[in-house]
Design a protein around this motif. Sequence first.
Motif, PDB file in Angstrom:
ATOM      1  N   GLU A 421       0.841  -1.196   0.000  1.00 16.11           N
ATOM      2  CA  GLU A 421       0.000   0.000   0.000  1.00 16.11           C
ATOM      3  C   GLU A 421       0.879   1.250   0.000  1.00 16.11           C
ATOM      4  N   PRO A 422       0.678   2.148  -0.963  1.00 12.40           N
ATOM      5  CA  PRO A 422       1.478   3.385  -0.963  1.00 12.40           C
ATOM      6  C   PRO A 422       1.266   4.172   0.334  1.00 12.40           C
ATOM      7  N   ARG A 423       2.319   4.718   0.868  1.00 15.73           N
ATOM      8  CA  ARG A 423       2.210   5.501   2.098  1.00 15.73           C
ATOM      9  C   ARG A 423       3.354   6.517   2.149  1.00 15.73           C
ATOM     10  N   TYR A 424       3.132   7.544   2.932  1.00 11.96           N
ATOM     11  CA  TYR A 424       4.160   8.568   3.117  1.00 11.96           C
ATOM     12  C   TYR A 424       5.066   8.178   4.286  1.00 11.96           C
ATOM     13  N   VAL A 425       6.369   8.223   4.047  1.00 11.84           N
ATOM     14  CA  VAL A 425       7.360   7.885   5.062  1.00 11.84           C
ATOM     15  C   VAL A 425       8.183   9.129   5.379  1.00 11.84           C
ATOM     16  N   ARG A 426       8.377   9.387   6.651  1.00 11.73           N
ATOM     17  CA  ARG A 426       9.165  10.552   7.069  1.00 11.73           C
ATOM     18  C   ARG A 426      10.634  10.286   6.786  1.00 11.73           C
ATOM     19  N   VAL A 427      11.270  11.138   5.990  1.00 17.54           N
ATOM     20  CA  VAL A 427      12.682  10.963   5.649  1.00 17.54           C
ATOM     21  C   VAL A 427      13.561  12.001   6.324  1.00 17.54           C
ATOM     22  N   ALA A 428      12.940  13.074   6.820  1.00 20.00           N
ATOM     23  CA  ALA A 428      13.674  14.130   7.519  1.00 20.00           C
ATOM     24  C   ALA A 428      12.650  14.977   8.262  1.00 20.00           C
TER      25      ALA A 428
END
Length: 436
Positions: A421-428
């Motif tokens: 499932e596409p999701r937003y991941v915190r990268v910074a």
Amino acid sequence: MAFRDARTAQQLAELCASLQGGGLPVDPAALIDLIGLLETVKSAACAVQAEASVAYDAARRSAESARGVPARRQGRGVAAEIALARKESPHRGQVLLGFAKVACAEMPHLVARLKDGTLNEWRAMLVLRETACLSAEQRSFVDEEMCADPTALAGLGTRRLVAKVKRLAYELDPKAVVDRARNAAKDRHVTCRPAPDTMTYLTALLPVGQGVSVHAALKRDANTLVAAGDPRSRGQIMADLLVSRVTGVPMSTGEAPPAVPVGINLTMSATTLLGGHAPGLVEDEVVPAEIARLLAAHSLSGDLDTWIRQLYADHRGRLVAMTSKQRTFPAGLSDFLALRGQGICATPYCGAPVRHSDHVVPVEDGGATSAANGQGLCEDCNHVKQAPGWRQRPTDDGIETITPTGHRYLSHAPPPVGWREPRYVRVAPGRYQLTA
């Protein structure tokens, strides 16, 4: 047969809440006591489920009789409703309803042993299985002899229990037992089910003479090859001999199993095809991507006919729809419906293979012959949904099944194998990236 009182459901809800929220005792002896009491609760619940199943079946038949439904069609779909309520397959629902009817009508002592926890549901069903060839009167005698005294079952293991019931059945009606054994040959069949680590159980139920003969022939020839220096184990050689003789493919000489014709339906992204790690699907078995690629390569190197089929998923992970104006599902659309469900019946809790392509909303009610209004069902589930009071409708979340009592069950096609499932991941801090 009636329910005890209207508070039963509330009492059970309170019991479930207590079990879910309560802690465990610290004392080891108290823990063992708790385990034993919980087993008694499970058995008692099975007894009440059996009584409730019989009561519901009788109520449904009575209501349908009052409406003028022919006797042969009364109660149609009851087993499937019970299966949904118990989160079981339709076939299991039929078995459970049959068990409940016989036990409540002819074996009251067995039901009593269920309620007091002396027997569990599995052992009680074994008793019924071994007395299936007897008359109702004879079965009642076995019930009295075996289950009237709870202490008679104390310490009795499953094998001893079955052996004792078999002996009683043979003493009561030896001809019926012999006839049952003779008729058992009619039930011979072969089944295939998935096993761990991308393996498969191929099981043949055969008369004892045939089964022993097949095993002896495979073992004899395997011993010959082992004596000649074959590096494989005896079990590996027997398995390879079986595959070679059944399919007609040449017997392999190395450690690899024989190459056989295999249909591989892969739903994968382009990156996976080029070496990614998302898994693939072989029939209804999820396999690692590398295994799927090796199967395809092995098929090609074995000089076998190989067909490649492509399916495409949209950005939500749903397989692309296919439509048709024909009432009969075209072969391509039928294959698509089966593949969308990964070869498994769309009915909740049913793990049977797809046999029929079905219209969710019937054609006579305006349902279209399309992927959106289609589903893959097993034969039993397709027949059950034709029973009075059953309805289905497609929704945004899947297919909703409404039973005659108004209970609703939602099913939906699983996502393509390997789909994330596409999701937003915190990268910074303050930055997010969309990943799939």
